[in-house]
Design a protein around this motif. Sequence first.
Motif, PDB file in Angstrom:
ATOM      1  N   ILE A 315      -1.947   9.535 -42.498  1.00 29.77           N
ATOM      2  CA  ILE A 315      -0.916   8.315 -41.564  1.00 29.77           C
ATOM      3  C   ILE A 315      -1.413   7.933 -40.216  1.00 29.77           C
ATOM      4  N   THR A 316      -1.712   7.415 -40.051  1.00 26.21           N
ATOM      5  CA  THR A 316      -1.362   6.549 -38.721  1.00 26.21           C
ATOM      6  C   THR A 316      -1.027   6.084 -37.430  1.00 26.21           C
ATOM      7  N   LEU A 317      -1.501   6.378 -36.368  1.00 26.68           N
ATOM      8  CA  LEU A 317       0.381   5.705 -35.976  1.00 26.68           C
ATOM      9  C   LEU A 317      -0.498   4.001 -34.915  1.00 26.68           C
ATOM     10  N   ASN A 318       0.653   3.740 -34.842  1.00 29.20           N
ATOM     11  CA  ASN A 318       0.303   2.009 -35.096  1.00 29.20           C
ATOM     12  C   ASN A 318       0.379   2.019 -33.215  1.00 29.20           C
ATOM     13  N   VAL A 319      -0.818   1.287 -32.601  1.00 30.85           N
ATOM     14  CA  VAL A 319      -0.749   1.339 -31.103  1.00 30.85           C
ATOM     15  C   VAL A 319      -0.858  -0.463 -31.356  1.00 30.85           C
ATOM     16  N   PRO A 320       0.275  -0.847 -30.346  1.00 37.26           N
ATOM     17  CA  PRO A 320       0.163  -2.374 -29.177  1.00 37.26           C
ATOM     18  C   PRO A 320      -1.223  -3.108 -29.455  1.00 37.26           C
ATOM     19  N   LYS A 321      -1.148  -4.319 -30.111  1.00 37.42           N
ATOM     20  CA  LYS A 321      -2.981  -4.923 -29.615  1.00 37.42           C
ATOM     21  C   LYS A 321      -2.614  -5.118 -28.440  1.00 37.42           C
ATOM     22  N   SER A 322      -3.930  -5.479 -28.122  1.00 39.56           N
ATOM     23  CA  SER A 322      -4.367  -6.165 -26.880  1.00 39.56           C
ATOM     24  C   SER A 322      -3.513  -7.566 -26.284  1.00 39.56           C
ATOM     25  N   THR A 323      -3.297  -8.447 -27.965  1.00 34.47           N
ATOM     26  CA  THR A 323      -2.373  -9.834 -26.985  1.00 34.47           C
ATOM     27  C   THR A 323      -0.458  -9.424 -27.365  1.00 34.47           C
ATOM     28  N   ASP A 324      -0.271  -8.481 -27.656  1.00 36.11           N
ATOM     29  CA  ASP A 324       1.059  -8.380 -27.896  1.00 36.11           C
ATOM     30  C   ASP A 324       2.066  -8.207 -26.635  1.00 36.11           C
ATOM     31  N   LEU A 325       1.462  -8.351 -24.958  1.00 37.04           N
ATOM     32  CA  LEU A 325       1.880  -8.044 -24.382  1.00 37.04           C
ATOM     33  C   LEU A 325       1.996  -9.637 -23.999  1.00 37.04           C
ATOM     34  N   SER A 326       3.520 -10.293 -23.734  1.00 35.53           N
ATOM     35  CA  SER A 326       2.817 -11.697 -22.818  1.00 35.53           C
ATOM     36  C   SER A 326       3.722 -11.546 -21.632  1.00 35.53           C
ATOM     37  N   ILE A 327       3.266 -12.624 -20.491  1.00 38.30           N
ATOM     38  CA  ILE A 327       3.322 -11.948 -19.076  1.00 38.30           C
ATOM     39  C   ILE A 327       4.914 -13.704 -19.084  1.00 38.30           C
ATOM     40  N   ARG A 328       5.346 -13.472 -18.709  1.00 42.16           N
ATOM     41  CA  ARG A 328       5.914 -14.858 -18.574  1.00 42.16           C
ATOM     42  C   ARG A 328       6.687 -15.450 -16.920  1.00 42.16           C
ATOM     43  N   GLN A 329       5.218 -15.516 -16.118  1.00 44.46           N
ATOM     44  CA  GLN A 329       5.443 -15.677 -14.627  1.00 44.46           C
ATOM     45  C   GLN A 329       3.940 -15.677 -13.865  1.00 44.46           C
ATOM     46  N   SER A 339       7.963 -10.769 -15.377  1.00 45.29           N
ATOM     47  CA  SER A 339       8.779 -10.700 -15.983  1.00 45.29           C
ATOM     48  C   SER A 339       7.698 -10.627 -17.084  1.00 45.29           C
ATOM     49  N   VAL A 340       7.319  -9.830 -18.359  1.00 40.15           N
ATOM     50  CA  VAL A 340       7.099  -9.679 -19.109  1.00 40.15           C
ATOM     51  C   VAL A 340       7.908  -9.750 -20.581  1.00 40.15           C
ATOM     52  N   THR A 341       7.097  -9.672 -21.699  1.00 39.42           N
ATOM     53  CA  THR A 341       7.601  -9.240 -23.208  1.00 39.42           C
ATOM     54  C   THR A 341       6.557  -9.309 -23.867  1.00 39.42           C
ATOM     55  N   GLY A 342       7.503  -8.893 -25.464  1.00 41.42           N
ATOM     56  CA  GLY A 342       6.112  -8.567 -26.601  1.00 41.42           C
ATOM     57  C   GLY A 342       5.759  -6.718 -26.726  1.00 41.42           C
ATOM     58  N   ILE A 343       5.878  -5.568 -25.581  1.00 37.83           N
ATOM     59  CA  ILE A 343       5.730  -4.068 -26.390  1.00 37.83           C
ATOM     60  C   ILE A 343       7.331  -3.841 -25.601  1.00 37.83           C
ATOM     61  N   ILE A 344       7.410  -2.286 -27.007  1.00 34.79           N
ATOM     62  CA  ILE A 344       8.682  -1.996 -26.926  1.00 34.79           C
ATOM     63  C   ILE A 344       8.745  -0.217 -26.239  1.00 34.79           C
ATOM     64  N   PRO A 345       8.421   0.331 -25.297  1.00 31.64           N
ATOM     65  CA  PRO A 345       7.340   0.936 -24.196  1.00 31.64           C
ATOM     66  C   PRO A 345       7.920   3.197 -25.212  1.00 31.64           C
ATOM     67  N   TYR A 346       8.966   2.692 -25.665  1.00 32.45           N
ATOM     68  CA  TYR A 346       9.206   4.101 -26.012  1.00 32.45           C
ATOM     69  C   TYR A 346       8.475   4.700 -27.352  1.00 32.45           C
ATOM     70  N   LYS A 347       8.186   2.898 -28.646  1.00 33.67           N
ATOM     71  CA  LYS A 347       7.809   3.117 -29.692  1.00 33.67           C
ATOM     72  C   LYS A 347       6.178   3.837 -29.466  1.00 33.67           C
ATOM     73  N   TYR A 348       5.528   3.789 -27.613  1.00 36.77           N
ATOM     74  CA  TYR A 348       3.801   4.586 -27.832  1.00 36.77           C
ATOM     75  C   TYR A 348       4.276   5.377 -26.887  1.00 36.77           C
ATOM     76  N   SER A 349       5.563   6.241 -26.778  1.00 34.90           N
ATOM     77  CA  SER A 349       5.322   7.579 -25.469  1.00 34.90           C
ATOM     78  C   SER A 349       4.086   8.149 -25.140  1.00 34.90           C
TER      79      SER A 349
END
Length: 570
Positions: A315-329, A339-349
Amino acid sequence: MKSTLLSGFNQLQWKTLSLYFLALMICFSCKKTEQPTPIVDNPLKLETIGVDAANKKTIVFAGRVLYLNSEKIKDHGFLFKSGFGASATEKKYALGDAVQIGKVQTKIETPTEVLETGVGAYRFYIETDKNTYFGETVRFQLSNFLVDYQMGLSATAGETITVNGDFKDLNKENYKLSYDFNNPKEVAYNIDATKRKITFAVPAGYRHGVDLSFSLTPIQPETNFNNSIGLASVRILGTLAPPTTYNYNYDDYLRLSGTGLPPDRASSFYVIIGDKLFPYSQELLLSDMIYDQPKTAYRIGYYNGRDTVIFDKKITLNVPKSTDLSIRQSYVHPGRSISVTGIIPYKYSFMPVMSVGGKSARYTWTWNGDDKITIGDIPDGSYPFIMEGPFAKFESKEKIVVQSLKVTDAGSSKGYYGTSVKILGNFIRGDEYIARLGDQGDQNLQVANGSAVLEIPNIKPGKVKITVIYNDDHGKQHTVPTDHQIEVLAPIFDDFYPKSGKPGDLITLKGKGLGYCAIFMGDVRLISVGGTVDEPQVFIPRNVFFKGKVRISAQYQSDWIECKETFELL
């Protein structure tokens, strides 16, 4: 009549003494009597059950412990009786002081005296430090078949059990294979061509840890020549099916299925994750099992007390891709939030350390995707957002641009109180800024991207330099002095209307910056009720009793201005 002892007490002393005894009586009457909690310690309960096997080679005694109390166990086992009447003697088969609730078995070699008579009897016993307890005496007779009874086997559902013996006189028309003492059921069996082996499959539908006894029982009523034949006792082992998915978030639950699985937290069935074993449960929180195992892929399997099974895939852990984070400012000031969007930090604690530009950062997640990253007080530049832990690291492809606050222009160079002055610079809409004019106090700015608006406050007229200030999200104040000046003009009082009125009437003044001034009619201060900065409205108090012509004046700071015309109070 008072006794001699109390005759010297005055009225106050009697009253005090009476109150004391009353309080004492209340205390004693209210005191709760504590009764000792009775200790419930019922007698130990046990029973003798029929032999699991009795043939010319083996006898398997069986009993069951129904209830254990607090008495200390000294020994338990079976008492075998070889004969009947006064001449019968008992032989003890002791099993020691380790006993628990449930079925108890022991296999012995068939004694000579039983081979001679074909019958015998026994009873189950438990000896404690206070008493010896016995089950009922159970009689048995030898089977005509010679069987190598298999005791203490463990098997999974569907697994084949083989029992050796002499079955030349056995046929399926006369005997059926039964199991489950509490709810007897039948299972198919086969006899090999040599008549020396019986095979059957362990039935499904039983949980891990359940004990089943298998016996050949006559289809016709039992007789001395046609009785039950014990074959084997089997403890059921559960099996785990491979996961339906092998990719998980750190905070996901493992929901595993299988055959014959035990209740939650069974001490004899374990799930293997990585290099550790965990008692089986219907739901296992992955983070609880891997938080101290520094990897991103984990082997998975199980141990059921006999078999260790490791599945082919990890079984493998999901790790965010480098392109997942979008900077909106476009940019952010040092110490503020972007302001950003794209990552749910508690999933990668498992990557708890966050940074931007080599300094600690904080990611704030919201349900609607309006997330923010708070940075430290770092130099101007472009930096990735980094999350990392002992076994994984994320680095955003998009960069966070950091710009210190800069003011490029102050628009109009002069104005009256309340006049809007536009200040140009790299302001960020939604952030808060303060303008300080000289050393005369602070004023909040109305902000848009790239500009801010200042309303000239009620300060001393004259030229003042603009300083812009913001507080970052860590409590630090950032001060940006500028060379830009504003000339604050003194208010102008041009006119008013109406020119006459009574107490309670409204007067509208005309001029520049009057809304920041205190307005007087003679020595009486008039009450401001609205209007604009340049045309404020005032109210003549009703308690003004004088009449005649009077001057209206405006006070700003310590200076005064008067209108040339006079007001007539009617």
